[in-house]
Design an enzyme around this catalytic site. Structure first.
Site, PDB file in Angstrom:
ATOM      1  N   ARG A 117      72.596  62.822  35.892  1.00  0.00           N
ATOM      2  CA  ARG A 117      72.709  61.760  36.892  1.00  0.00           C
ATOM      3  C   ARG A 117      73.275  60.503  36.237  1.00  0.00           C
ATOM      4  NH1 ARG A 117      68.460  59.830  37.750  1.00  0.00           N
ATOM      5  NH2 ARG A 117      67.065  61.137  36.536  1.00  0.00           N
ATOM      6  N   TYR A 173      77.869  67.424  39.255  1.00  0.00           N
ATOM      7  CA  TYR A 173      76.621  67.745  38.575  1.00  0.00           C
ATOM      8  C   TYR A 173      75.385  67.573  39.475  1.00  0.00           C
ATOM      9  CZ  TYR A 173      72.666  68.079  35.701  1.00  0.00           C
ATOM     10  OH  TYR A 173      71.449  68.502  35.236  1.00  0.00           O
ATOM     11  N   LYS A 190      67.973  64.402  45.277  1.00  0.00           N
ATOM     12  CA  LYS A 190      67.569  63.029  44.990  1.00  0.00           C
ATOM     13  C   LYS A 190      68.127  62.043  46.030  1.00  0.00           C
ATOM     14  CE  LYS A 190      64.885  64.077  41.718  1.00  0.00           C
ATOM     15  NZ  LYS A 190      65.157  64.657  40.480  1.00  0.00           N
ATOM     16  N   HIS A 198      58.694  61.371  43.879  1.00  0.00           N
ATOM     17  CA  HIS A 198      59.201  62.228  42.796  1.00  0.00           C
ATOM     18  C   HIS A 198      57.998  62.949  42.172  1.00  0.00           C
ATOM     19  CE1 HIS A 198      61.808  62.437  38.858  1.00  0.00           C
ATOM     20  NE2 HIS A 198      61.947  63.517  39.580  1.00  0.00           N
ATOM     21  N   SER A 248      61.868  62.006  35.088  1.00  0.00           N
ATOM     22  CA  SER A 248      62.706  63.182  34.856  1.00  0.00           C
ATOM     23  C   SER A 248      62.471  63.758  33.460  1.00  0.00           C
ATOM     24  CB  SER A 248      64.172  62.793  35.019  1.00  0.00           C
ATOM     25  OG  SER A 248      64.358  62.227  36.298  1.00  0.00           O
ATOM     26  N   CYS A 253      59.882  65.100  32.158  1.00  0.00           N
ATOM     27  CA  CYS A 253      58.595  64.740  31.547  1.00  0.00           C
ATOM     28  C   CYS A 253      57.481  65.705  31.922  1.00  0.00           C
ATOM     29  CB  CYS A 253      58.204  63.316  31.932  1.00  0.00           C
ATOM     30  SG  CYS A 253      59.228  62.074  31.124  1.00  0.00           S
ATOM     31  N   ASP A 291      59.231  69.007  42.093  1.00  0.00           N
ATOM     32  CA  ASP A 291      60.045  67.797  41.887  1.00  0.00           C
ATOM     33  C   ASP A 291      59.866  66.739  42.966  1.00  0.00           C
ATOM     34  OD1 ASP A 291      62.008  66.533  40.146  1.00  0.00           O
ATOM     35  OD2 ASP A 291      63.484  66.818  41.729  1.00  0.00           O
ATOM     36  N   ARG A 305      70.389  73.268  33.039  1.00  0.00           N
ATOM     37  CA  ARG A 305      69.410  73.538  34.098  1.00  0.00           C
ATOM     38  C   ARG A 305      69.575  74.949  34.656  1.00  0.00           C
ATOM     39  NH1 ARG A 305      65.952  68.945  36.041  1.00  0.00           N
ATOM     40  NH2 ARG A 305      66.559  67.315  34.592  1.00  0.00           N
TER      41      ARG A 305
HETATM   42  P1  GTP Z   1      63.010  66.884  36.231  1.00  0.00           P
HETATM   43  O1  GTP Z   1      63.418  68.212  36.790  1.00  0.00           O
HETATM   44  O2  GTP Z   1      64.087  66.243  35.419  1.00  0.00           O
HETATM   45  O3  GTP Z   1      62.479  65.937  37.258  1.00  0.00           O
HETATM   46  O4  GTP Z   1      61.895  67.149  35.120  1.00  0.00           O
HETATM   47  P2  GTP Z   1      60.408  67.712  35.044  1.00  0.00           P
HETATM   48  O5  GTP Z   1      59.454  66.582  35.130  1.00  0.00           O
HETATM   49  O6  GTP Z   1      60.209  68.856  35.975  1.00  0.00           O
HETATM   50  O7  GTP Z   1      60.357  68.203  33.540  1.00  0.00           O
HETATM   51  P3  GTP Z   1      60.037  69.626  32.873  1.00  0.00           P
HETATM   52  O8  GTP Z   1      58.732  70.217  33.337  1.00  0.00           O
HETATM   53  O9  GTP Z   1      61.223  70.473  33.038  1.00  0.00           O
HETATM   54  O10 GTP Z   1      59.843  69.236  31.343  1.00  0.00           O
HETATM   55  C1  GTP Z   1      60.872  68.797  30.549  1.00  0.00           C
HETATM   56  C2  GTP Z   1      60.537  68.765  29.092  1.00  0.00           C
HETATM   57  O11 GTP Z   1      59.194  68.356  28.834  1.00  0.00           O
HETATM   58  C3  GTP Z   1      60.705  70.123  28.429  1.00  0.00           C
HETATM   59  O12 GTP Z   1      61.418  69.934  27.237  1.00  0.00           O
HETATM   60  C4  GTP Z   1      59.295  70.564  28.149  1.00  0.00           C
HETATM   61  O13 GTP Z   1      59.243  71.398  27.034  1.00  0.00           O
HETATM   62  C5  GTP Z   1      58.556  69.250  27.936  1.00  0.00           C
HETATM   63  N1  GTP Z   1      57.117  69.358  28.310  1.00  0.00           N
HETATM   64  C6  GTP Z   1      56.631  69.714  29.523  1.00  0.00           C
HETATM   65  N2  GTP Z   1      55.276  69.739  29.521  1.00  0.00           N
HETATM   66  C7  GTP Z   1      54.894  69.364  28.282  1.00  0.00           C
HETATM   67  C8  GTP Z   1      53.614  69.187  27.652  1.00  0.00           C
HETATM   68  O14 GTP Z   1      52.550  69.364  28.231  1.00  0.00           O
HETATM   69  N3  GTP Z   1      53.627  68.781  26.340  1.00  0.00           N
HETATM   70  C9  GTP Z   1      54.793  68.568  25.658  1.00  0.00           C
HETATM   71  N4  GTP Z   1      54.719  68.172  24.400  1.00  0.00           N
HETATM   72  N5  GTP Z   1      56.023  68.735  26.219  1.00  0.00           N
HETATM   73  C10 GTP Z   1      56.073  69.121  27.504  1.00  0.00           C
HETATM   74  C1  SPV Z   2      65.824  64.646  37.632  1.00  0.00           C
HETATM   75  O1  SPV Z   2      66.691  64.130  36.899  1.00  0.00           O
HETATM   76  O2  SPV Z   2      64.756  64.067  37.920  1.00  0.00           O
HETATM   77  C2  SPV Z   2      66.041  66.005  38.178  1.00  0.00           C
HETATM   78  C3  SPV Z   2      67.351  66.606  37.995  1.00  0.00           C
HETATM   79  O3  SPV Z   2      65.146  66.569  38.778  1.00  0.00           O
HETATM   80  S1  SPV Z   2      68.530  66.004  39.125  1.00  0.00           S
HETATM   81  O4  SPV Z   2      68.563  66.876  40.279  1.00  0.00           O
HETATM   82  O5  SPV Z   2      69.822  66.019  38.435  1.00  0.00           O
HETATM   83  O6  SPV Z   2      68.185  64.661  39.544  1.00  0.00           O
HETATM   84 MN    MN Z   3      63.378  65.196  39.093  1.00  0.00          MN
END
Ligand code: GTP
Ligand code: SPV
Ligand code: MN
Length: 591
Positions: free
Chosen positions: A69, A197, A206, A226, A248, A250, A277, A376
């Site tokens: 983004r 993208y 979003k 979110h 994002s 996290c 999400d 992704r």
């Molecule tokens: P968006 O789709 O961007 O909104 O992200 P999201 O919040 O769904 O993030 P996602 O669950 O895909 O996590 C992204 C990163 O955080 C990855 O690299 C994971 O390995 C890391 N991660 C997730 N949960 C944990 C956790 O409990 N501990 C640690 N250390 N890392 C974590």
């Molecule tokens: C984020 O960035 O929080 C996502 C991926 O979930 S996107 O759809 O690119 O915003």
């Molecule tokens: Mn997101």
């Protein structure tokens, strides 16, 4: 496919503007989608993967300058600048329409205009909303067909109504200098140009489900957030629902699909995924807060996803999935990314399509990675082994707890509970997190990201805080309890102290027990923090002192934090609700 005059008029206007060779209405049929996949393979837009190992799966590569983004090119275009607020880029609607139409004019020549009717939320659900996206990209069509409910049924449901969101996407030249992602909340309109993208072009996600929908929610008395939504089932078979907002990349997808530790599984604990999400939340007939996931799939972060860290996400990607910007294993025509397993392919193409082998990998240099850090997968929700039986039901699930969280190496404890809804809104408004690869720009910089909505709030964030406070007043004693978590505290060597992932279940159990008045805590200046013995460490190689080290609230650190929150609050001027200023004063006094 429709006689809706507003729809037909707008499609004609767009056609006149971009001059496509032909127009194709997406009816949602498998035949039509399969034909589009075949076309995309023929043109090289997508690569068909090993049909035996990854049936129905494809790889797509975006341009190297179009991988995340773009927040500095994202605009909220309202009549009054004040309505976009201090955290959004603003432009007057007339000026922006002109600029975007000038960029897009004639850009579909030699191309097809795809018209995608889509529903955010189960079709016909009282909480669902309809959109129509016009695009010149098959990749967008195929992703939208996974991420949302698309097709003729949507138009049948819309009928003659004019209550739908216009989404116009034009790939143009993918020129980053002319890239704009623009929301016109007063017109229910989104325009995205010069990107291809994910979050920039899957306009249901979003742009609609957060930026436009948050504005609609403000006007209509509901919330677009979110947030993941999960159900936690206890051994008695009771399911409690939790929504959690993390910025994002996290950990939302990971928490939403988590597998509890073995000893808890054996007792009968289970996690069900409703969403990973986005949550749309409304007050239900019984006065509680109900949430639906408006999406129909997962656009998840690939790197780090593996059998151990997120089994359910990995399973979700084993069929009918589109991978974006991961590596291609040439030996078996499958995909790979950093953290998938310990066997990087010897003979691969990295995410840009250049030859790659493990000897090229340098851990400290992300440019040597096989997969882009923000690569992704787009996977259908039905693939997820732990998808909730409530996922497809339109009524939504009642939320017991709302959790905020982010990446904070220091300062924020593993978990704490707010002292009230108002105090919880304060905690959310002051949230901070280290930036990730999900957006273009520096990674690892701490920034304030209120409610994880900084890039996604479609109106003035001061009004957004006020809206949260008002929702709390309406919910009264039926309001969910508000918590904050931080899985990312590090030790002096920079290693994560808390094991995270499935072990986060231990924290979720404390949260649910707190909601039911069953767990103990210590009252601190920032909220209720568990005593080390309140978090169950069964089967975990962690001692009480270590746990205590990530539960402590250090006054000196928090005094600095309070000063930073004060600075952050200055942005909002008169729009900052007095209640939040009072919360900050109370925190300072407590410290
Ligand atoms: P968006 O789709 O961007 O909104 O992200 P999201 O919040 O769904 O993030 P996602 O669950 O895909 O996590 C992204 C990163 O955080 C990855 O690299 C994971 O390995 C890391 N991660 C997730 N949960 C944990 C956790 O409990 N501990 C640690 N250390 N890392 C974590
Ligand atoms: C984020 O960035 O929080 C996502 C991926 O979930 S996107 O759809 O690119 O915003
Ligand atoms: Mn997101």
């Amino acid at each position: 496919m429709t006689n809706n005059k507003n729809v037909l008029t707008w499609i004609n206007e767009m056609k006149e503007l971009v001059k496509p060779d032909q127009v194709m209405w997406i009816d949602g049929s498998e035949e039509q989608l399969e034909a589009l996949r075949a076309t995309a393979v023929k043109t090289g837009e997508m690569i068909k993967l090993n049909e035996e190992l990854l049936p129905g799966c494809y790889l797509h590569r975006t341009r190297p300058n179009d991988v995340a983004r773009v927040e500095d090119r994202t605009f909220i275009c309202t009549t009054k600048e004040e309505d976009a607020g201090p955290t959004n880029h603003w432009c007057a609607p007339a000026e922006m329409y002109k600029k975007l139409y000038d960029i897009a004019r004639g850009s579909y020549q030699g191309r097809t205009m795809y018209v995608i009717p889509f529903s955010m939320g189960p079709i016909g659900s009282p909480l669902a909303k309809i959109g129509i996206e016009v695009t010149d990209s098959i990749y967008v069509v195929l992703n939208m067909a996974i991420m949302t409910r698309v097709g003729a049924k949507v138009l049948d449901t819309l009928g003659d109504s004019n209550d739908w969101v216009r989404g116009f996407h034009a790939s143009c030249d993918i020129d980053p200098e002319k890239r704009y992602i623009c929301q016109f909340p007063e017109d229910n309109t989104i325009i995205s140009v010069n990107s291809a993208y994910g979050g920039n072009v899957l306009l249901g996600k979003k742009c609609f489900a957060l930026r436009i929908a948050s504005y609609q929610g403000w006007k209509e008395g509901w919330m677009a957030e979110h947030m993941l939504i999960l159900g936690l089932e206890n051994p008695k078979g009771e399911v409690k629902y939790v929504a959690a907002a993390f910025p994002s990349a996290c950990g939302k997808t990971n928490l939403a699909m988590m597998i509890p530790p073995k000893y808890l599984r054996e007792k009968g604990y289970k996690i069900w995924t409703v969403g990973d999400d986005i949550a749309w939340m409304r007050i239900g007939p019984d006065g509680r807060l109900y949430a639906i996931n408006p999406e129909n799939g997962f656009f998840g972060v690939a790197p780090g996803t593996n059998e151990k860290s997120n089994y359910n996400a990995l399973e979700s990607t084993k069929k009918n999935t589109i991978f974006t910007n991961v590596a291609l294993n040439l030996d078996n025509n499958t995909v790979w990314w950093e953290g998938l397993d310990k066997n990087p392919p010897e003979n691969a193409l990295e995410w840009k399509g250049n030859p790659w082998n493990p000897s090229m990998f340098v851990k400290a240099d992300k440019s040597t990675y096989a997969a882009h850090p923000n690569s992704r997968f787009t996977a259908p929700a039905v693939n997820c082994p732990c998808i909730s039986s409530e996922f497809d039901k339109g009524a939504g699930v009642p939320i017991s707890a709302i959790i905020f969280g982010g990446r904070r190496a220091k300062c924020t404890p593993l978990v704490y509970q707010s002292k009230s809804w108002e105090n919880g809104v304060f905690i959310g408004s002051a949230m901070a997190s280290e930036t990730t690869a999900a957006a273009a720009g520096a990674v690892g910089v701490v920034r304030r990201d209120p409610m994880a909505m900084l890039p996604f709030c479609g109106y003035n964030m001061g009004d957004y805080f006020r809206h949260w406070l008002e929702m709390g007043e309406k919910l009264g004693d039926k309001a969910p309890k508000i918590f904050n978590v931080n899985w990312f505290r590090t030790d002096d060597e920079g290693n994560f102290v808390w094991p995270g992932f499935g072990d986060n279940m231990r924290v979720l159990n404390w949260i649910i027990d707190r909601c039911e008045g069953k767990a103990d805590a210590t009252e601190t200046a920032i909220g209720y923090v568990p005593k080390p013995e309140d978090i169950d460490l069964t089967d975990l190689d962690m001692d009480m002192e270590t746990l205590e080290s990530i539960l402590t609230v250090d006054s000196e650190t928090w005094k600095k934090e309070a000063a930073e929150i004060e600075e952050h609050y200055k942005k909002f001027g008169d729009k900052l609700p007095a209640e939040l200023r009072k919360q900050l004063e109370t925190l300072k006094a407590n410290l």
